[in-house]
Design a protein around this motif. Structure first.
Motif, PDB file in Angstrom:
ATOM      1  N   LEU A 199       0.826  -1.203   0.000  1.00  0.00           N
ATOM      2  CA  LEU A 199       0.000   0.000   0.000  1.00  0.00           C
ATOM      3  C   LEU A 199       0.863   1.257   0.000  1.00  0.00           C
ATOM      4  O   LEU A 199       0.530   2.249  -0.659  1.00  0.00           O
ATOM      5  CB  LEU A 199      -0.924   0.001   1.210  1.00  0.00           C
ATOM      6  CG  LEU A 199      -2.108  -0.955   1.156  1.00  0.00           C
ATOM      7  CD1 LEU A 199      -2.905  -0.894   2.458  1.00  0.00           C
ATOM      8  CD2 LEU A 199      -3.018  -0.635  -0.026  1.00  0.00           C
ATOM      9  N   ALA A 200       1.969   1.218   0.755  1.00  0.00           N
ATOM     10  CA  ALA A 200       2.876   2.371   0.756  1.00  0.00           C
ATOM     11  C   ALA A 200       3.430   2.619  -0.639  1.00  0.00           C
ATOM     12  O   ALA A 200       3.559   3.765  -1.086  1.00  0.00           O
ATOM     13  CB  ALA A 200       4.013   2.131   1.749  1.00  0.00           C
ATOM     14  N   THR A 201       3.733   1.529  -1.362  1.00  0.00           N
ATOM     15  CA  THR A 201       4.211   1.660  -2.748  1.00  0.00           C
ATOM     16  C   THR A 201       3.133   2.243  -3.640  1.00  0.00           C
ATOM     17  O   THR A 201       3.385   3.144  -4.462  1.00  0.00           O
ATOM     18  CB  THR A 201       4.648   0.295  -3.289  1.00  0.00           C
ATOM     19  OG1 THR A 201       5.682  -0.231  -2.450  1.00  0.00           O
ATOM     20  CG2 THR A 201       5.181   0.420  -4.714  1.00  0.00           C
ATOM     21  N   TYR A 202       1.906   1.745  -3.480  1.00  0.00           N
ATOM     22  CA  TYR A 202       0.799   2.235  -4.306  1.00  0.00           C
ATOM     23  C   TYR A 202       0.519   3.708  -4.050  1.00  0.00           C
ATOM     24  O   TYR A 202       0.288   4.486  -4.987  1.00  0.00           O
ATOM     25  CB  TYR A 202      -0.473   1.423  -4.027  1.00  0.00           C
ATOM     26  CG  TYR A 202      -0.360  -0.040  -4.358  1.00  0.00           C
ATOM     27  CD1 TYR A 202       0.528  -0.495  -5.335  1.00  0.00           C
ATOM     28  CD2 TYR A 202      -1.134  -0.989  -3.688  1.00  0.00           C
ATOM     29  CE1 TYR A 202       0.646  -1.840  -5.630  1.00  0.00           C
ATOM     30  CE2 TYR A 202      -1.023  -2.343  -3.988  1.00  0.00           C
ATOM     31  CZ  TYR A 202      -0.137  -2.760  -4.954  1.00  0.00           C
ATOM     32  OH  TYR A 202      -0.031  -4.095  -5.252  1.00  0.00           O
ATOM     33  N   VAL A 203       0.564   4.110  -2.769  1.00  0.00           N
ATOM     34  CA  VAL A 203       0.345   5.520  -2.437  1.00  0.00           C
ATOM     35  C   VAL A 203       1.452   6.377  -3.033  1.00  0.00           C
ATOM     36  O   VAL A 203       1.213   7.478  -3.549  1.00  0.00           O
ATOM     37  CB  VAL A 203       0.268   5.704  -0.906  1.00  0.00           C
ATOM     38  CG1 VAL A 203       0.272   7.190  -0.545  1.00  0.00           C
ATOM     39  CG2 VAL A 203      -0.985   5.040  -0.357  1.00  0.00           C
ATOM     40  N   GLY A 204       2.702   5.871  -2.987  1.00  0.00           N
ATOM     41  CA  GLY A 204       3.809   6.611  -3.592  1.00  0.00           C
ATOM     42  C   GLY A 204       3.625   6.793  -5.092  1.00  0.00           C
ATOM     43  O   GLY A 204       3.857   7.884  -5.630  1.00  0.00           O
ATOM     44  N   LEU A 205       3.185   5.743  -5.775  1.00  0.00           N
ATOM     45  CA  LEU A 205       2.927   5.847  -7.215  1.00  0.00           C
ATOM     46  C   LEU A 205       1.796   6.833  -7.501  1.00  0.00           C
ATOM     47  O   LEU A 205       1.857   7.611  -8.459  1.00  0.00           O
ATOM     48  CB  LEU A 205       2.592   4.468  -7.784  1.00  0.00           C
ATOM     49  CG  LEU A 205       3.740   3.453  -7.803  1.00  0.00           C
ATOM     50  CD1 LEU A 205       3.227   2.083  -8.213  1.00  0.00           C
ATOM     51  CD2 LEU A 205       4.837   3.922  -8.776  1.00  0.00           C
TER      52      LEU A 205
END
Length: 323
Positions: free
Chosen positions: A234-240
């Motif tokens: 989720l942290a990766t998705y939010v960053g993207l």
């Protein structure tokens, strides 16, 4: 034919007024069980009251009582682990000492086991000792936990259960320092040989619950981290997503400056963007930090607990040995 031995592991932390009443009710319920022998393992999880002394008094009159006295408070999961390590039974029943796990259901659990069920769980359909707000928070907790976790954990299934020796021995192979029995059981559970018994939890006989809001929140975070890496994703998705928004904002600013010839004052936009991206980064770092913290604790491989095991043998007061 020799009777099967059943171990009853009882976790106790500052339950001086409860252990005696619990033992009395256990004896009343177990008198109804045939073809089984019992041992009682009271696990004193570093109590600061008279819990340990009261267990010793009970032991003087019943040699079936064993005591595992932890040197300090290691937490509920470790207390259950210590009891499991010392249990000798063909099946092990886990329960708390606050009498919210009613002993009257134990004969039914044993009967299911004798009929071939290898794991017997209980499901709390109501709890008379909790408020409506707490029950709502519990539902939200299980909803979020099962959304994030790779392993589904049954809602309202407390640590009141029977486990066959085969699965007890398997659970003892787990080397995790920070553990959640409910999740581990869901991971190994043979669905075809599991029984679920519904029960209503009465009010505590005495004392107050040790599970306040902060303890429950910590349990929720630990549960998610132990059984899922979804927060990292989720942290990766939010960053993207924020990178995508930043790209759109850059296109908008470029078009407004060169094509519309109407440059927007940039201070407010800049501050909002910096604060937003900074917050996202801190959240992502916090999630990563939680996982790194778990790794840090696991790789140390410290002993889970230190305890004395006390049983009644040749001497009246029992023999002691450090574990």
């Amino acid at each position: 034919m020799k009777n099967k031995l059943i171990s009853i592991v009882i976790s106790a932390y500052n339950e001086e007024d409860n252990v005696g009443e619990l033992y009395k009710r256990l004896c009343e319920s177990l008198n109804k069980v045939k073809d089984a022998d019992f041992e009682f393992l009271f696990v004193d999880d570093g109590s600061k009251d008279k819990t340990y002394n009261n267990c010793l008094k009970l032991q003087k009159n019943d040699a079936r009582i064993k005591i595992v006295k932890l040197k300090r408070n290691f937490g509920h999961e470790i207390a259950m682990t210590a009891g499991m390590d010392h249990a000798k039974g063909d099946a092990v029943i886990f329960m708390d000492s606050d009498l919210q796990h009613p002993p009257v259901y134990i004969p039914q659990m044993i009967k299911s086991w004798q009929q071939g069920k290898e794991i017997v769980l209980t499901k709390r359909v109501d709890n008379k000792d909790t408020s409506k707000l707490y029950k709502l928070c519990a539902k939200i907790f299980y909803y979020i936990l099962n959304k994030f976790s790779d392993q589904e954990i049954m809602e309202s299934a407390p640590d009141f259960r029977l486990i066959d020796r085969k699965y007890v021995d398997f659970l003892k192979n787990f080397n995790e320092q920070d553990r959640l029995f409910r999740g581990l059981l869901s991971w190994i559970m043979p669905n075809e040989n599991v029984e679920i018994i519904d029960f209503v939890a009465p009010e505590r006989f005495s004392g107050k619950s040790k599970y306040n809001f902060l303890v429950s929140l910590r349990l929720a975070i630990n549960s998610i981290i132990q059984f899922s890496v979804l927060p990292l994703r989720l942290a990766t998705y939010v960053g993207l997503f924020t990178a995508f928004l930043a790209g759109l904002l850059g296109v908008y600013v470029f078009a407004e400056h060169f094509f519309l010839h109407n440059p927007t004052p940039g201070y407010a936009t800049l501050m909002i963007t910096v604060i937003f991206l900074g917050s996202v980064q801190l959240i992502a770092l916090g999630i990563i930090g939680e996982y790194i913290g778990k790794i840090h604790m696991e790789v140390k491989k410290r002993p889970l607990y230190m305890a004395e095991y006390i049983e009644q043998k040749a001497t009246k007061n029992g023999d002691k040995k450090d574990i």
